[in-house]
Design a protein around this motif. Structure first.
Motif, PDB file in Angstrom:
ATOM      1  N   GLY A  67       0.821  -1.206   0.000  1.00  0.00           N
ATOM      2  CA  GLY A  67       0.000   0.000   0.000  1.00  0.00           C
ATOM      3  C   GLY A  67       0.848   1.247   0.000  1.00  0.00           C
ATOM      4  N   ASP A  68       0.180   2.380   0.332  1.00  0.00           N
ATOM      5  CA  ASP A  68       0.901   3.638   0.459  1.00  0.00           C
ATOM      6  C   ASP A  68       1.079   3.952   1.932  1.00  0.00           C
ATOM      7  N   LEU A  69       1.543   5.160   2.241  1.00  0.00           N
ATOM      8  CA  LEU A  69       1.846   5.479   3.631  1.00  0.00           C
ATOM      9  C   LEU A  69       0.594   5.670   4.481  1.00  0.00           C
ATOM     10  N   LEU A  70      -0.534   6.018   3.867  1.00  0.00           N
ATOM     11  CA  LEU A  70      -1.785   6.040   4.620  1.00  0.00           C
ATOM     12  C   LEU A  70      -2.123   4.633   5.128  1.00  0.00           C
ATOM     13  N   ASP A  71      -1.962   3.667   4.239  1.00  0.00           N
ATOM     14  CA  ASP A  71      -2.193   2.275   4.639  1.00  0.00           C
ATOM     15  C   ASP A  71      -1.227   1.862   5.743  1.00  0.00           C
ATOM     16  N   LEU A  72       0.012   2.306   5.623  1.00  0.00           N
ATOM     17  CA  LEU A  72       1.026   1.946   6.611  1.00  0.00           C
ATOM     18  C   LEU A  72       0.670   2.504   7.987  1.00  0.00           C
ATOM     19  N   VAL A  73       0.275   3.772   8.034  1.00  0.00           N
ATOM     20  CA  VAL A  73      -0.117   4.376   9.310  1.00  0.00           C
ATOM     21  C   VAL A  73      -1.335   3.655   9.888  1.00  0.00           C
ATOM     22  N   ARG A  74      -2.297   3.361   9.034  1.00  0.00           N
ATOM     23  CA  ARG A  74      -3.503   2.658   9.479  1.00  0.00           C
ATOM     24  C   ARG A  74      -3.155   1.313  10.114  1.00  0.00           C
ATOM     25  N   GLU A  75      -2.319   0.535   9.425  1.00  0.00           N
ATOM     26  CA  GLU A  75      -1.971  -0.800   9.929  1.00  0.00           C
ATOM     27  C   GLU A  75      -1.077  -0.720  11.155  1.00  0.00           C
ATOM     28  N   ALA A  76      -0.101   0.205  11.140  1.00  0.00           N
ATOM     29  CA  ALA A  76       0.834   0.311  12.258  1.00  0.00           C
ATOM     30  C   ALA A  76       0.134   0.730  13.547  1.00  0.00           C
ATOM     31  N   CYS A  77      -0.910   1.560  13.428  1.00  0.00           N
ATOM     32  CA  CYS A  77      -1.614   2.052  14.611  1.00  0.00           C
ATOM     33  C   CYS A  77      -2.852   1.233  14.942  1.00  0.00           C
ATOM     34  N   GLY A  78      -3.211   0.296  14.069  1.00  0.00           N
ATOM     35  CA  GLY A  78      -4.404  -0.507  14.316  1.00  0.00           C
ATOM     36  C   GLY A  78      -5.682   0.286  14.186  1.00  0.00           C
ATOM     37  N   LEU A  79      -5.723   1.229  13.254  1.00  0.00           N
ATOM     38  CA  LEU A  79      -6.895   2.080  13.087  1.00  0.00           C
ATOM     39  C   LEU A  79      -7.967   1.366  12.269  1.00  0.00           C
ATOM     40  N   VAL A  80      -9.206   1.814  12.435  1.00  0.00           N
ATOM     41  CA  VAL A  80     -10.302   1.158  11.736  1.00  0.00           C
ATOM     42  C   VAL A  80     -11.124   2.115  10.879  1.00  0.00           C
ATOM     43  N   ASP A  81     -11.016   3.410  11.075  1.00  0.00           N
ATOM     44  CA  ASP A  81     -11.796   4.390  10.310  1.00  0.00           C
ATOM     45  C   ASP A  81     -10.873   5.415   9.670  1.00  0.00           C
ATOM     46  N   PHE A  82     -11.280   5.916   8.488  1.00  0.00           N
ATOM     47  CA  PHE A  82     -10.455   6.902   7.810  1.00  0.00           C
ATOM     48  C   PHE A  82     -10.325   8.180   8.628  1.00  0.00           C
ATOM     49  N   CYS A  83     -11.384   8.554   9.351  1.00  0.00           N
ATOM     50  CA  CYS A  83     -11.297   9.784  10.143  1.00  0.00           C
ATOM     51  C   CYS A  83     -10.195   9.660  11.193  1.00  0.00           C
ATOM     52  N   ASP A  84      -9.995   8.462  11.739  1.00  0.00           N
ATOM     53  CA  ASP A  84      -8.929   8.258  12.711  1.00  0.00           C
ATOM     54  C   ASP A  84      -7.558   8.254  12.039  1.00  0.00           C
ATOM     55  N   VAL A  85      -7.487   7.666  10.840  1.00  0.00           N
ATOM     56  CA  VAL A  85      -6.231   7.717  10.084  1.00  0.00           C
ATOM     57  C   VAL A  85      -5.867   9.165   9.778  1.00  0.00           C
ATOM     58  N   ALA A  86      -6.852   9.929   9.298  1.00  0.00           N
ATOM     59  CA  ALA A  86      -6.607  11.329   8.954  1.00  0.00           C
ATOM     60  C   ALA A  86      -6.172  12.125  10.177  1.00  0.00           C
ATOM     61  N   TYR A  87      -6.796  11.854  11.321  1.00  0.00           N
ATOM     62  CA  TYR A  87      -6.420  12.559  12.550  1.00  0.00           C
ATOM     63  C   TYR A  87      -4.965  12.285  12.903  1.00  0.00           C
ATOM     64  N   GLU A  88      -4.579  11.002  12.842  1.00  0.00           N
ATOM     65  CA  GLU A  88      -3.208  10.617  13.161  1.00  0.00           C
ATOM     66  C   GLU A  88      -2.220  11.258  12.191  1.00  0.00           C
ATOM     67  N   VAL A  89      -2.539  11.228  10.902  1.00  0.00           N
ATOM     68  CA  VAL A  89      -1.630  11.767   9.888  1.00  0.00           C
ATOM     69  C   VAL A  89      -1.495  13.284  10.024  1.00  0.00           C
ATOM     70  N   ARG A  90      -2.609  13.964  10.229  1.00  0.00           N
ATOM     71  CA  ARG A  90      -2.559  15.418  10.381  1.00  0.00           C
ATOM     72  C   ARG A  90      -1.759  15.791  11.624  1.00  0.00           C
ATOM     73  N   ASN A  91      -1.882  14.995  12.671  1.00  0.00           N
ATOM     74  CA  ASN A  91      -1.095  15.244  13.869  1.00  0.00           C
ATOM     75  C   ASN A  91       0.391  15.051  13.596  1.00  0.00           C
ATOM     76  N   PHE A  92       0.731  13.982  12.859  1.00  0.00           N
ATOM     77  CA  PHE A  92       2.135  13.729  12.527  1.00  0.00           C
ATOM     78  C   PHE A  92       2.709  14.857  11.666  1.00  0.00           C
ATOM     79  N   LEU A  93       1.922  15.352  10.719  1.00  0.00           N
ATOM     80  CA  LEU A  93       2.377  16.395   9.795  1.00  0.00           C
ATOM     81  C   LEU A  93       2.226  17.806  10.362  1.00  0.00           C
ATOM     82  N   SER A  94       1.729  17.907  11.601  1.00  0.00           N
ATOM     83  CA  SER A  94       1.493  19.204  12.252  1.00  0.00           C
ATOM     84  C   SER A  94       0.531  20.076  11.456  1.00  0.00           C
TER      85      SER A  94
END
Length: 343
Positions: A67-94
């Motif tokens: 996959g891409d890095l969105l998939d990687l963050v989702r799998e690494a953090c055990g996320l289940v919803d895109f809104c949670d993936v987006a929250y994590e990514v936006r936090n990482f990217l400030s």
């Protein structure tokens, strides 16, 4: 509101920083970041491209995942919803976080059409064995010494937790329990978030949550789809039922997780005696009564097991296994006491 491709592109521009943060057990080797798997294990199976037009693309030779890095963050953090993936990514990217309404809209229109059972199965796939983990220690503190022998119990070192009131998100280690149907298929998971310092459950508003299909199903111990279940125990809480398993290791046992789900638990048709672990509150009595009625309608004898203290885990911890065994021996049918309790 950035789209998923735009977020993935932002991550790809910072691909090595992403790898160092989420896959810290790995290392750079030429144009790739190499690590064991998406759970950040030691090894050389997973490769993340660091340069060129395919920067951020990854694949795991052992599992076939990619996959891409969105998939990687989702799998690494055990996320289940895109809104949670987006929250994590936006936090990482400030990046500025979305409002609660914007986050809900993103969740509704992106990846949340995936059935809850599928999300639960994906989360369970990226867990690790229980033995020696913080979750194993959590159970041992509660007198449950052999939790690691149960295939239904796993550990996630950094399971995503979202506060349902504020929308704030973080990660905690978690005990993950598989909820299965009568055929052994995973229909959901139960998560118990843990304090990272080993001080019991995580200090959050609701440290226990279930995901997926619970109705009629349960966390099961010592069930076999090939052998008939003529006598079994069922109850609500995971730790309550694990306490019974600790002293009756051969008996098929089910934790339905709530009183309502206990009342709706689907009983094996070949069952003849059902032991229902008592819970003293009103909801618990409702679960016991509902399941008892259903058992009787199927020709199954329901028998209520009563703890001496508040619940069976309290009995195990405070009174000890010998006292718990003696209490159960007085309540089980003689043939079941002989078959399932230590001599």
């Amino acid at each position: 509101m950035l789209s998923a491709p735009e977020l993935a592109d932002r991550l790809a521009h910072n691909v090595e920083a992403v790898c160092r943060h989420y896959l810290s057990a790995g290392r750079r080797a030429g144009n790739y970041w190499i690590v064991g798997d998406v759970a950040n294990s030691q090894g050389r199976s997973l490769y993340v491209r660091l340069t060129g037009p395919r920067a951020g693309k990854w694949s795991d030779a052992a599992t076939g995942q990619y996959g891409d890095l969105l998939d990687l963050v989702r799998e690494a953090c055990g996320l289940v919803d895109f809104c949670d993936v987006a929250y994590e990514v936006r936090n990482f990217l400030s990046l500025p976080q979305l409002t609660l309404s914007e986050s809900s809209d993103a969740c509704e229109h992106r990846l949340c059409d995936r059935p809850n059972a599928e999300r639960a199965r994906r989360l369970f796939r990226i867990t690790q064995p229980l033995a020696g983990t913080l979750a194993d220690g959590y159970l041992r503190e509660r007198g449950i010494l052999r939790g690691s022998v149960h295939a239904a119990l796993r550990f996630h070192p950094s399971c995503y937790y979202r506060d349902l009131v504020t929308g704030r998100a973080t990660s905690y280690p978690a005990l993950i329990a598989a909820v299965t149907d009568s055929g052994g298929a995973i229909t959901g998971v139960h998560r118990t978030w843990l304090d990272p310092n080993g001080d019991g459950k995580a200090k959050v508003e609701d440290p226990r949550r279930a995901l997926g299909g619970l109705l009629g199903n349960a966390v099961r111990f010592h069930f076999s789809i090939s052998a008939p279940v003529t006598a079994m125990a069922a109850g609500e809480g995971l730790e309550t039922m694990l306490s019974l398993v600790a002293v009756m290791p051969g008996m098929s046992t089910a934790a339905a997780l709530t009183a309502n789900h206990l009342a709706a638990f689907r009983l094996p048709l070949e069952c003849r005696r059902l032991y229902i672990a008592a819970d003293a509150d009103a909801a618990g009595r409702h679960g016991i009564e509902g399941l008892s009625r259903r058992a009787q309608a199927l020709g199954i004898l329901p028998l209520v097991l009563a703890p001496e203290l508040g619940d069976f885990n309290e009995d195990l911890r405070r009174l000890g296994p010998d006292r718990l065994i003696a209490n159960l021996k007085a309540q089980l049918a003689p043939e079941d006491a002989l078959a399932f309790l230590p001599g």
